[in-house]
Motif scaffolding. Structure first.
Motif, PDB file in Angstrom:
ATOM      1  N   LEU A 156      -7.137 -13.628 -14.843  1.00  0.00           N
ATOM      2  CA  LEU A 156      -6.559 -12.942 -16.011  1.00  0.00           C
ATOM      3  C   LEU A 156      -7.643 -12.051 -16.633  1.00  0.00           C
ATOM      4  O   LEU A 156      -8.405 -12.469 -17.512  1.00  0.00           O
ATOM      5  N   ALA A 157      -7.670 -10.803 -16.179  1.00  0.00           N
ATOM      6  CA  ALA A 157      -8.803  -9.922 -16.512  1.00  0.00           C
ATOM      7  C   ALA A 157      -8.989  -9.633 -18.007  1.00  0.00           C
ATOM      8  O   ALA A 157     -10.135  -9.542 -18.460  1.00  0.00           O
ATOM      9  N   PRO A 158      -7.915  -9.483 -18.814  1.00  0.00           N
ATOM     10  CA  PRO A 158      -8.170  -9.187 -20.231  1.00  0.00           C
ATOM     11  C   PRO A 158      -8.999 -10.272 -20.924  1.00  0.00           C
ATOM     12  O   PRO A 158      -9.654 -10.011 -21.925  1.00  0.00           O
ATOM     13  N   VAL A 159      -8.972 -11.488 -20.401  1.00  0.00           N
ATOM     14  CA  VAL A 159      -9.778 -12.560 -20.992  1.00  0.00           C
ATOM     15  C   VAL A 159     -11.093 -12.735 -20.224  1.00  0.00           C
ATOM     16  O   VAL A 159     -12.178 -12.755 -20.804  1.00  0.00           O
ATOM     17  N   PHE A 160     -10.993 -12.847 -18.886  1.00  0.00           N
ATOM     18  CA  PHE A 160     -12.159 -13.248 -18.099  1.00  0.00           C
ATOM     19  C   PHE A 160     -12.897 -12.063 -17.465  1.00  0.00           C
ATOM     20  O   PHE A 160     -13.873 -12.267 -16.746  1.00  0.00           O
ATOM     21  N   GLY A 161     -12.441 -10.837 -17.730  1.00  0.00           N
ATOM     22  CA  GLY A 161     -13.042  -9.700 -17.040  1.00  0.00           C
ATOM     23  C   GLY A 161     -12.722  -9.796 -15.552  1.00  0.00           C
ATOM     24  O   GLY A 161     -11.828 -10.550 -15.139  1.00  0.00           O
ATOM     25  N   THR A 162     -13.461  -9.050 -14.762  1.00  0.00           N
ATOM     26  CA  THR A 162     -13.167  -9.079 -13.328  1.00  0.00           C
ATOM     27  C   THR A 162     -14.236  -9.846 -12.561  1.00  0.00           C
ATOM     28  O   THR A 162     -14.165  -9.973 -11.348  1.00  0.00           O
ATOM     29  N   ASP A 163     -15.236 -10.366 -13.282  1.00  0.00           N
ATOM     30  CA  ASP A 163     -16.368 -10.994 -12.588  1.00  0.00           C
ATOM     31  C   ASP A 163     -16.270 -12.515 -12.473  1.00  0.00           C
ATOM     32  O   ASP A 163     -16.612 -13.089 -11.433  1.00  0.00           O
TER      33      ASP A 163
END
Ligand code: CS2
Length: 509
Positions: A471-478
């Motif tokens: 879930l990129a809006p929370v965890f970013g893409t990394d």
């Protein structure tokens, strides 16, 4: 019983502080968006003291609620007066309350009822500061990257119809556009929300939004308005009926909308005000070259601990922060979290005694007179986790340091998203991303189910965490691709699911 109002002020007990300046001569120099309890307990309190200290009456506040009429409906009959009740315990453990009637809130508006009135207020010649506490979600941004959520329905609405905005950014840009059209002086935009580099973030979002309306307007804002960063620290729980009863008994008149907070207050802000400011430095505020180190300290220590305590406490059935921190295992965990994993990531701050800061914070959490609800702090986790916990996690991972204790806080949030506590009590997940969270939960369940056929259960939990942290809006893409992150969180989530909160805390290495 009579109501608190300018007419009943004189009959309050002598122990209740009250405005000592000429309220009728007060002008509106500050327009504040987001009129919850928080700004009424800090911005207004410091501003009130500055009015007393300086006698400069340019700095009354007009408060704007974006949607709910409740605050305006309660405060209009009181002429804007309300009580600030600061609560702690004395040396013998007895709760005590200091009461003050605040007078600097001159006007309350409800933006949804009359957007034009709010735009006109921002574009009034007397307005010099536009401040805001609209909570993290009020910025319509992607919490992990800070980018404007262009597809957000309110943003879409306002980009198409800026004369009748509904979002915070829409009101700000519409008001500034009107100021520019009228040839008025610029204003200072002051974010008081719990966001990292809140002034820089607000500036970037306002400029992005404005450029989509009119690039020349964006240039005017960028060149003329200022966006100081700030850090505000005061615990202000939601006011309850019990609080109202306590204030009524002490005042002898009815106040429909008091606000309750702790005595502690810390406000650090950058002194970059293009149109002047009240003498806040004479009434408790600290002016700094850069607020960012103070923000980082506060977000990582106060707010991270608060969120960890809220999710763990809520799951274990503790309703309030003081009840949760009274559990030795929880207290010990927070002490270790701050000392072992958070403190090494903090910026150097001259004169800061981190040990004393930590001890005072634990004492603030233990304040039984506040009854701060864990469920209140648990709200909007998707908006809070990135700046409270995940930045610290990234710093620790980059340093090759352990994240076991931070991972437990992240796992507690994930565990709480299942929507029922350890006693089986269901609760709703209040979060602007609630639908996306539920979807991601289902995806993670499916990934774990397909894994569990072939792998041991703790590996299936890793699949769950890896999928959820997509879930990129929370965890970013990394973070999804970080094995240490996924494994540390999965280990703690597995422990929470199979053993429960308190045994997990007791079993920490
Ligand atoms: C809390 C904050 O509700 C929350 O998420 O962590 O409101 C906290 O009480 C304040 O930031 C303290 O300054």
């Amino acid at each position: 019983m009579q109501t608190l109002s300018p007419c009943t002020l004189a009959r309050l007990p002598a122990s209740v502080a009250r405005p000592g300046y000429d309220r009728d001569a007060l002008k509106t120099g500050i327009v504040h968006l987001g009129l919850g309890a928080f700004p009424r307990a800090h911005l207004a309190a410091v501003n009130e003291a500055a009015l007393h200290a300086s006698g400069d009456l340019r700095w009354g506040i007009a408060g704007v609620s974006l949607r709910s009429p409740d605050t305006r409906d309660a405060l209009a009959p009181q002429g804007g007066l309300y009580t600030l009740a600061l609560r702690d315990i004395d040396d013998s453990g007895t709760p005590r309350t200091a009461l003050q009637v605040i007078g600097c809130l001159r006007q309350c508006l409800v933006a949804a009822e009359d957007p034009a009135a709010v735009i006109a207020l921002i574009a009034h010649p007397d307005t010099r500061i536009l401040s805001l506490t609209v909570t993290e979600k009020g910025y319509c941004h992607d919490p992990a990257s800070g980018a404007l959520q262009v597809q957000h329905p309110q943003v879409q609405h306002d980009l198409a119809a800026l004369d009748r905005p509904c979002s915070t950014l829409g009101f700000i840009v519409a008001g500034l556009r009107q100021r520019r059209r009228l040839g008025l002086a610029p204003v200072t935009l002051l974010s008081l929300d719990n966001l990292p580099s809140n002034g820089h973030l607000l500036r970037a979002l306002v400029l992005d939004f404005a450029a989509r309306i009119d690039p020349a307007l964006a240039d005017w804002i960028a060149g003329r308005c200022s966006f100081p960063c700030s850090m505000v620290d005061r615990i202000v729980p939601r006011t309850t009926d019990d609080d109202r009863a306590l204030v009524r008994a002490a005042l002898g008149v009815e106040d429909a909308w008091p606000v309750v907070g702790e005595r502690f207050l810390d406000w650090v802000l950058e002194d970059r005000f293009v149109a002047g400011r009240p003498a806040w430095e004479r009434s408790g505020a600290r002016l700094a070259q850069a607020a960012q180190p103070f923000e980082t300290l506060k977000l990582r220590m106060v707010n991270a601990s608060h969120s960890a305590l809220a999710y763990l406490g809520l799951m274990a059935g503790f309703q309030t922060v003081d009840q949760a921190i009274a559990q030795p295992a929880l207290r010990r965990y927070l002490e270790r979290l701050m000392t072992e994993e958070i403190a090494p990531t903090l910026p150097a701050l001259a004169g800061l005694d981190l040990h004393a800061y930590r001890e005072r914070l634990l004492a603030r959490f233990a304040n039984p007179a506040l009854a701060h609800r864990t469920a209140q702090i648990a709200l909007d986790g998707s908006q809070k986790l990135p700046q409270r916990l995940l930045g610290t996690v990234r710093d620790r991972l980059a340093a090759g340091a352990s994240i076991e204790l931070l991972a437990l806080a992240v796992a507690a949030w994930l565990h709480h998203l299942r929507g029922r506590d350890e006693q089986g009590q269901p609760y709703r997940i209040h979060d602007p991303q609630a639908d996306a969270l539920a979807q991601q939960h289902a995806l993670a369940d499916a990934a774990a189910a397909s894994d569990s056929a072939t792998t041991p259960v703790h590996q299936a939990t890793s699949a769950w965490v890896r999928t959820f942290s997509g879930l990129a809006p929370v965890f970013g893409t990394d973070l999804q691709h970080s094995q240490p992150f996924v494994h540390a969180v999965a280990a703690q989530l597995h422990a929470l699911r199979t053993r429960g909160v308190l045994p997990t805390l007791e079993g920490l290495a």
